[in-house]
Scaffold this motif. Structure first.
Motif, short mmCIF file in Angstrom:
data_model
loop_
_atom_site.label_atom_id
_atom_site.label_comp_id
_atom_site.label_asym_id
_atom_site.label_seq_id
_atom_site.Cartn_x
_atom_site.Cartn_y
_atom_site.Cartn_z
N GLN A 94 0.80 -1.22 0.00
CA GLN A 94 0.00 0.00 0.00
C GLN A 94 0.83 1.27 0.00
O GLN A 94 0.28 2.37 -0.17
N THR A 95 2.14 1.13 0.19
CA THR A 95 3.00 2.32 0.14
C THR A 95 3.07 2.91 -1.26
O THR A 95 3.45 4.07 -1.43
N ILE A 96 2.73 2.12 -2.28
CA ILE A 96 2.65 2.62 -3.66
C ILE A 96 1.18 2.86 -3.98
O ILE A 96 0.38 1.93 -4.01
N SER A 97 0.83 4.09 -4.21
CA SER A 97 -0.56 4.47 -4.44
C SER A 97 -1.03 3.99 -5.81
O SER A 97 -0.21 3.71 -6.70
N PRO A 98 -2.37 3.91 -6.02
CA PRO A 98 -2.88 3.50 -7.33
C PRO A 98 -2.41 4.37 -8.50
O PRO A 98 -2.07 3.84 -9.56
N PRO A 99 -2.36 5.72 -8.36
CA PRO A 99 -1.80 6.51 -9.48
C PRO A 99 -0.35 6.17 -9.79
O PRO A 99 0.05 6.15 -10.96
N GLU A 100 0.43 5.87 -8.74
CA GLU A 100 1.83 5.47 -8.97
C GLU A 100 1.90 4.12 -9.66
O GLU A 100 2.77 3.90 -10.52
N GLN A 101 0.98 3.22 -9.30
CA GLN A 101 0.94 1.93 -9.98
C GLN A 101 0.64 2.10 -11.46
O GLN A 101 1.26 1.44 -12.31
N GLU A 102 -0.31 2.96 -11.78
CA GLU A 102 -0.64 3.21 -13.19
C GLU A 102 0.55 3.82 -13.93
O GLU A 102 0.81 3.47 -15.09
N GLN A 103 1.26 4.73 -13.27
CA GLN A 103 2.42 5.35 -13.91
C GLN A 103 3.52 4.33 -14.16
O GLN A 103 4.18 4.34 -15.20
N ILE A 104 3.72 3.42 -13.21
CA ILE A 104 4.74 2.38 -13.39
C ILE A 104 4.38 1.46 -14.55
O ILE A 104 5.24 1.09 -15.37
#
Length: 511
Positions: free
Chosen positions: A483-493
């Motif tokens: 959960q330390t990686i937010s959903p927007p960050e996941q999409e960017q990755i």
């Protein structure tokens, strides 16, 4: 040489060796053969740095040196060798499919180091394989097995001795201006590597004795000169390209006729692959008897059926496969130039269809078949109206995919008394497509570097999170870390990975 090709070479060197080597290469690519002083001034680097960088480029066969008319040493860079670095995965995979894992590691080691001694390479690969086998619980192997793979690669000319080392052994021939014998490049030095490899492994694993005694032993070992000192080996890129070319011709034949015809051609090329130079446009002549005895038994081809396939290859491959003599049941040879020319035409037709459309492809094929043709003839053969044919011809002419020749009936070159003939210049169109490939690969590499640089912190964060997750077993703790990686960050990755995957695919298409 085009600017796109120079820029691509600089990007490849920067990716593999760093920015400083890219500066030295940029000077050599821009100015051609240069002396050390000129490189020093243009690059803005220190003398010690330039010397080390040139040595590294020479080590990897990218730069060669020679004396000019004034007796000064000139350094010349080779763009082809730089571009071939993109094909390294293909070379390694080719060695793996032909000779196994040991050959794969041997070729990888030679590509990584540029040039090295046979003894050092075999010992390093033997140790690497034994470490992997010990970790998996399998028994180790001896250096003799790796040496056999090395000899197989040298026998089939996939690796060769460096000519600079060979010239030291044939000083008399070099002084007389005679080039060294080609077969000398593939002679394996006679030496016992099993004993040396086992002795070095024993010394490296032995922990007995005082530190001073071990240091004396190590210094004594390092002072020993290998028996093959001065005989350096490198990868023979021309031989790999020859193998890739043969596979391309076999695949083309199999798609045009059938798989058995492709296997017949593969057997023919395997028999003649080391009997002619890599730059030759035609293969050596091979008889039907030799091909028949070398065919795989699982094909179940009789002599009569083989002769039928040979005749079919002569009739259907547009002059690529020819019968040159009647002795020994018939001697046949492959014309590589015509075969590659047909493959190039097929690729160019695909480019024309994707860029201009199907109607332009019909016009392009008419010009390839009829060569010089007037506009009226093209309209009739392609079955296109005059207005549309004129527009399509102009579109391809503006992109230099077709050329125009003026044939005047009078000296005044009046338009009313002049024939305008359209034609396709295959070498010119090939160069145009090649330059666009250089530009596409350059843009793909720049895009990949830009995306990774802009999101470096996010990618580093993802790597740290993955490393922590690899050490955790508790489900609640893993969910908390994820959960330390937010959903927007996941999409960017995911977006970055998709872009990198697409750019890598573009680069792989180039090789």
């Amino acid at each position: 040489m085009s600017q796109d090709r120079n820029a691509l070479c600089c990007l490849i060197l920067q990716e593999h060796f760093g920015e400083l080597i890219s500066k030295v290469a940029q000077v050599l690519l821009k100015k051609g053969p240069c002396i050390l002083k000129y490189i020093l001034v243009e690059s803005g680097l220190q003398l010690k740095q330039v010397k080390k960088l040139l040595c590294l480029l020479i080590q990897h066969n990218i730069v060669t040196f020679d004396f000019n008319k004034k007796g000064l040493t000139e350094y010349t860079i080779h763009c082809d060798v730089i571009q071939w670095r993109i094909r390294f995965p293909r070379y390694i995979y080719c060695a793996k499919t032909l000779y196994g894992d040991a050959a794969e590691l041997l070729v990888e080691e030679l590509l990584h180091k540029g040039r090295c001694l046979m003894s050092e390479t075999i010992i390093a690969i033997t140790d690497k394989l034994n470490e992997a086998l010990d970790a998996s619980g399998h028994p180790g192997i001896t250096a003799g097995l790796v040496k056999e793979k090395f000899e197989s690669l040298a026998k089939t000319h996939f690796i060769q001795r460096c000519r600079s080392c060979l010239d030291k052994e044939v000083t008399d021939e070099a002084a007389a201006g005679q080039p060294p014998d080609e077969e000398e490049l593939y002679i394996i030095p006679k030496m016992d590597i099993d004993g040396e490899a086992s002795r070095k492994r024993k010394l490296s694993t032995e922990g007995e004795g005082t530190p001073a005694k071990r240091s004396r032993t190590e210094s004594k070992e390092s002072a020993e000169v290998p028996k093959d000192d001065g005989v350096y080996w490198r990868v023979n890129f021309a031989r790999f390209h020859q193998h890739i070319r043969d596979q391309t011709l076999v695949a083309s034949t199999a798609s045009k006729i059938d798989t058995k015809a492709g296997e017949v051609l593969r057997t023919f090329l395997r028999l003649s692959e080391t009997k002619f130079s890599s730059g030759s446009t035609t293969s050596s002549a091979i008889s039907v008897n030799e091909v028949f005895h070398a065919l795989p038994k699982e094909l179940f081809l009789t002599r009569h059926v083989l002769e039928m396939y040979m005749t079919m290859l002569c009739d259907d491959m547009n002059g690529m496969f020819n019968k040159v003599d009647e002795m020994s049941g018939g001697l046949y040879a492959v014309n590589f130039y015509k075969g590659l020319q047909e493959i190039a035409k097929a690729h160019l037709e695909s480019v024309v269809q994707e860029r201009f459309g199907s109607k332009c492809l019909r016009i392009f094929r008419v010009l390839l078949m009829k060569q010089h043709s007037k506009q009226k003839q093209i309209e009739d053969y392609a079955m296109i109206s005059a207005k549309e044919a004129k527009e399509l011809l102009y579109n391809m002419f503006s992109e230099n995919f077709i050329t125009l020749t003026e044939v005047s009936k009078t000296p005044d070159h009046a338009p009313s008394r002049t024939f305008y003939l359209f034609n396709v210049d295959i070498p010119q169109v090939t160069r145009i497509v090649q330059q666009r490939c250089y530009k596409a690969v350059k843009n793909a590499m720049i895009r990949r570097e830009t995306e990774v640089a802009e999101h470096r912190r996010l990618l580093d964060k993802k790597e740290r999170v993955d490393a922590i997750l690899a050490t955790l077993t508790d489900k609640e703790q893993r969910e908390e870390i994820e959960q330390t990686i937010s959903p927007p960050e996941q999409e960017q990755i995911l977006k970055i990975k998709r872009i990198v995957r697409i750019t890598n695919h573009v680069i792989l298409l180039f090789i």
